[in-house]
Design a protein around this motif. Structure first.
Motif, PDB file in Angstrom:
ATOM      1  N   ASN A  20       0.846  -1.196   0.000  1.00  0.00           N
ATOM      2  CA  ASN A  20       0.000   0.000   0.000  1.00  0.00           C
ATOM      3  C   ASN A  20       0.888   1.256   0.000  1.00  0.00           C
ATOM      4  OD1 ASN A  20      -1.859   1.533   2.680  1.00  0.00           O
ATOM      5  ND2 ASN A  20      -2.308   1.756   0.530  1.00  0.00           N
ATOM      6  N   TRP A  24       2.032   4.128  -3.395  1.00  0.00           N
ATOM      7  CA  TRP A  24       1.885   5.592  -3.421  1.00  0.00           C
ATOM      8  C   TRP A  24       3.222   6.313  -3.371  1.00  0.00           C
ATOM      9  CZ3 TRP A  24      -2.306   7.450  -5.401  1.00  0.00           C
ATOM     10  CH2 TRP A  24      -3.438   6.625  -5.413  1.00  0.00           C
ATOM     11  N   PHE A  29       2.823  11.664  -6.713  1.00  0.00           N
ATOM     12  CA  PHE A  29       1.432  12.070  -6.868  1.00  0.00           C
ATOM     13  C   PHE A  29       1.278  13.592  -6.963  1.00  0.00           C
ATOM     14  CE2 PHE A  29      -2.906  13.032  -5.506  1.00  0.00           C
ATOM     15  CZ  PHE A  29      -3.592  12.314  -6.477  1.00  0.00           C
ATOM     16  N   GLY A  61      -1.930  13.330   0.852  1.00  0.00           N
ATOM     17  CA  GLY A  61      -1.001  13.618  -0.237  1.00  0.00           C
ATOM     18  C   GLY A  61      -0.150  14.819   0.137  1.00  0.00           C
ATOM     19  N   ASP A  80      -0.316  10.822   6.028  1.00  0.00           N
ATOM     20  CA  ASP A  80      -0.268  10.067   4.774  1.00  0.00           C
ATOM     21  C   ASP A  80       0.754   8.952   4.909  1.00  0.00           C
ATOM     22  OD1 ASP A  80      -1.299  10.815   1.695  1.00  0.00           O
ATOM     23  OD2 ASP A  80       0.435   9.475   1.785  1.00  0.00           O
ATOM     24  N   ILE A  81       0.492   7.865   4.175  1.00  0.00           N
ATOM     25  CA  ILE A  81       1.397   6.712   4.271  1.00  0.00           C
ATOM     26  C   ILE A  81       2.673   6.910   3.452  1.00  0.00           C
ATOM     27  CG2 ILE A  81       0.471   5.338   2.336  1.00  0.00           C
ATOM     28  CD1 ILE A  81       0.477   3.015   4.597  1.00  0.00           C
ATOM     29  N   ALA A  82       2.638   7.834   2.502  1.00  0.00           N
ATOM     30  CA  ALA A  82       3.784   8.009   1.595  1.00  0.00           C
ATOM     31  C   ALA A  82       4.751   9.062   2.121  1.00  0.00           C
ATOM     32  CB  ALA A  82       3.286   8.394   0.201  1.00  0.00           C
ATOM     33  N   LEU A  85       5.303  12.173  -0.080  1.00  0.00           N
ATOM     34  CA  LEU A  85       4.208  13.156  -0.116  1.00  0.00           C
ATOM     35  C   LEU A  85       4.138  13.943   1.191  1.00  0.00           C
ATOM     36  CD1 LEU A  85       1.600  10.996  -2.049  1.00  0.00           C
ATOM     37  CD2 LEU A  85       3.082  12.812  -2.927  1.00  0.00           C
ATOM     38  N   ASP A 107      -0.631   5.547   8.960  1.00  0.00           N
ATOM     39  CA  ASP A 107      -1.487   4.621   8.216  1.00  0.00           C
ATOM     40  C   ASP A 107      -2.929   4.790   8.681  1.00  0.00           C
ATOM     41  OD1 ASP A 107      -2.840   2.439   7.139  1.00  0.00           O
ATOM     42  OD2 ASP A 107      -1.162   1.065   7.445  1.00  0.00           O
ATOM     43  N   ILE A 125     -10.039  12.916   1.384  1.00  0.00           N
ATOM     44  CA  ILE A 125     -10.474  13.076  -0.007  1.00  0.00           C
ATOM     45  C   ILE A 125      -9.612  12.170  -0.888  1.00  0.00           C
ATOM     46  CG2 ILE A 125     -10.878  14.760  -1.863  1.00  0.00           C
ATOM     47  CD1 ILE A 125     -12.597  15.102   0.773  1.00  0.00           C
ATOM     48  N   GLY A 127      -8.388   9.490  -0.116  1.00  0.00           N
ATOM     49  CA  GLY A 127      -7.245   9.126   0.711  1.00  0.00           C
ATOM     50  C   GLY A 127      -7.469   7.797   1.416  1.00  0.00           C
ATOM     51  N   PHE A 130      -8.032   4.274  -0.049  1.00  0.00           N
ATOM     52  CA  PHE A 130      -6.976   3.406  -0.568  1.00  0.00           C
ATOM     53  C   PHE A 130      -6.302   2.561   0.517  1.00  0.00           C
ATOM     54  CE2 PHE A 130      -7.381   6.627  -3.914  1.00  0.00           C
ATOM     55  CZ  PHE A 130      -7.556   5.795  -5.009  1.00  0.00           C
TER      56      PHE A 130
HETATM   57  C1  LIG Z   1      -5.254   9.739  -4.790  1.00  0.00           C
HETATM   58  S1  LIG Z   1      -4.123  10.298  -3.568  1.00  0.00           S
HETATM   59  C2  LIG Z   1      -5.040  11.663  -2.868  1.00  0.00           C
HETATM   60  C3  LIG Z   1      -4.203  12.618  -2.080  1.00  0.00           C
HETATM   61  C4  LIG Z   1      -4.912  13.879  -1.559  1.00  0.00           C
HETATM   62  N1  LIG Z   1      -5.971  13.574  -0.616  1.00  0.00           N
HETATM   63  C5  LIG Z   1      -5.423  14.700  -2.696  1.00  0.00           C
HETATM   64  O1  LIG Z   1      -6.648  14.813  -2.855  1.00  0.00           O
HETATM   65  O2  LIG Z   1      -4.594  15.259  -3.437  1.00  0.00           O
HETATM   66  C6  LIG Z   1      -4.272   9.016  -2.337  1.00  0.00           C
HETATM   67  C7  LIG Z   1      -3.480   9.297  -1.110  1.00  0.00           C
HETATM   68  O3  LIG Z   1      -3.806   8.368  -0.087  1.00  0.00           O
HETATM   69  C8  LIG Z   1      -2.622   7.979   0.554  1.00  0.00           C
HETATM   70  N2  LIG Z   1      -2.821   6.678   1.193  1.00  0.00           N
HETATM   71  C9  LIG Z   1      -3.014   5.488   0.591  1.00  0.00           C
HETATM   72  N3  LIG Z   1      -3.159   4.522   1.518  1.00  0.00           N
HETATM   73  C10 LIG Z   1      -3.045   5.107   2.745  1.00  0.00           C
HETATM   74  C11 LIG Z   1      -3.079   4.646   4.086  1.00  0.00           C
HETATM   75  N4  LIG Z   1      -3.237   3.349   4.362  1.00  0.00           N
HETATM   76  N5  LIG Z   1      -2.936   5.544   5.080  1.00  0.00           N
HETATM   77  C12 LIG Z   1      -2.720   6.853   4.823  1.00  0.00           C
HETATM   78  N6  LIG Z   1      -2.657   7.349   3.577  1.00  0.00           N
HETATM   79  C13 LIG Z   1      -2.825   6.502   2.535  1.00  0.00           C
HETATM   80  C14 LIG Z   1      -1.609   7.957  -0.566  1.00  0.00           C
HETATM   81  O4  LIG Z   1      -0.278   7.965  -0.133  1.00  0.00           O
HETATM   82  C15 LIG Z   1      -1.992   9.201  -1.360  1.00  0.00           C
HETATM   83  O5  LIG Z   1      -1.358  10.344  -0.890  1.00  0.00           O
END
Ligand SMILES: C[S@@+](CC[C@H](N)C(=O)[O-])C[C@H]1O[C@@H](n2cnc3c(N)ncnc32)[C@H](O)[C@@H]1O
Length: 286
Positions: A20, A24, A29, A61, A80-82, A85, A107, A125, A127, A130
């Motif tokens: 996961n 990302w 992103f 993000g 955020d997990i990344a 970002l 996470d 949003i 976020g 995923f």
């Molecule tokens: C499509 S991006 C959207 C980012 C931001 N919310 C935006 O609208 O620009 C999805 C985001 O969810 C984060 N994400 C995915 N899995 C996650 C998790 N388990 N915990 C926290 N963040 C997570 C990703 O790293 C990424 O930054």
């Protein structure tokens, strides 16, 4: 050890162990988020943010919603997990001189160190949808929201005919099937699934409401150039291109995405691309 025989750094190792997180951190992103800023600002304008409101932006993000919320005076934590970002978000907050906005790694399924009932508003949003364990993510969002507070999620809708749902549909058709037990993030776009998850977290159904909303992606370049951004920087599309390369189907994937981007482009100018995407806005009152 990595391929060069050098001991792995902790971040690199954590990404290896967590698909996961790896997904990302794979691309950047920010290159997609840059096309989402206007809609991020417009959405935040609907949140009724007041000075000092404690806001958590989960799966933030680089801060498409966290930064505008802080600009309106909220006290914002982005999680955020990344790692890349999170760093980009902290840099943006610093560049904007926003001392009331910080980003940290975490996470959505297990927000270690984030205290119970500590936020007036939890925003996620595209976020938390995923995160791999949706019931845990719902429970965590409820846990950190104070009684009387709110949760707002934006979730893409499965099989929706508009942009992102279709990009993910095309990408997944070229990517190997996910491992057994994988729950599609798109299930967060189904009202009954969302309700089930928040019910399990102790929220009565009457406190959960839904609306359709639109995010528009504005890119300064042609639709074909915009496909390039997804191919080079958007984790799910990068994985699809890697798989397509192995099966000799790269041209097919490229053609399908270019067709999609051109068909959905609403810009009347040749050098810009503007593509709306419908999403499910979820509001939970605690
Ligand atoms: C499509 S991006 C959207 C980012 C931001 N919310 C935006 O609208 O620009 C999805 C985001 O969810 C984060 N994400 C995915 N899995 C996650 C998790 N388990 N915990 C926290 N963040 C997570 C990703 O790293 C990424 O930054």
């Amino acid at each position: 050890m990595n391929a060069t025989g050098v001991p792995m750094q902790t971040t690199e190792l954590r990404s290896k162990l967590n698909p996961n997180k790896a997904l990302w951190e794979k691309g950047d992103f920010t290159r997609i988020a840059e096309t989402m800023r206007e809609s991020g600002e417009a959405l935040v304008a609907k949140f009724g943010i007041t000075k000092g409101l404690k806001v958590l932006d989960l799966g933030c993000g680089d801060g498409t919603t966290a930064i505008p919320a802080a600009k309106r005076g909220a006290d914002v934590l982005g999680v955020d997990i990344a790692a890349n970002l999170v760093a980009a978000g902290n840099k943006r907050a610093e560049d904007f001189g926003l001392g009331n906005c910080r980003f940290q790694e975490g996470d959505a399924c297990d927000m270690k160190g984030v205290p119970d009932r500590s936020f007036d508003l939890v925003v996620s949003i595209f976020g938390a949808m995923f995160a791999p364990k949706p019931f845990d993510a719902a429970k965590e969002m409820v846990r950190v929201t104070r009684p009387g507070g709110r949760i707002v999620m934006g979730n893409w809708i499965p099989n929706d005919p508009t942009f992102v749902a279709q990009v993910l549909n095309v990408s997944s058709a070229f990517t190997p099937p996910p491992p057994e037990g994988f729950v599609s993030p798109m299930t967060w776009g189904v009202e009954s699934s969302v309700t089930e998850r928040f019910l399990a977290a102790g929220v009565p159904a009457a406190k959960i409401s839904f609306a359709r909303d639109t995010f528009t992606f504005n890119f300064s370049g042609t639709p074909e150039d915009f496909v390039g951004q997804f191919k080079n920087y958007y984790g799910p599309a990068m994985n699809a291109f890697e798989a397509a390369e192995k099966s000799g189907r790269t041209a097919d994937l490229q053609a399908q995405l270019e067709h999609l981007f051109k068909a959905q482009n609403k810009s009347s100018r040749k050098d810009t691309t503007s593509i709306p995407a419908t999403f499910l806005r979820v509001a939970v009152a605690l």
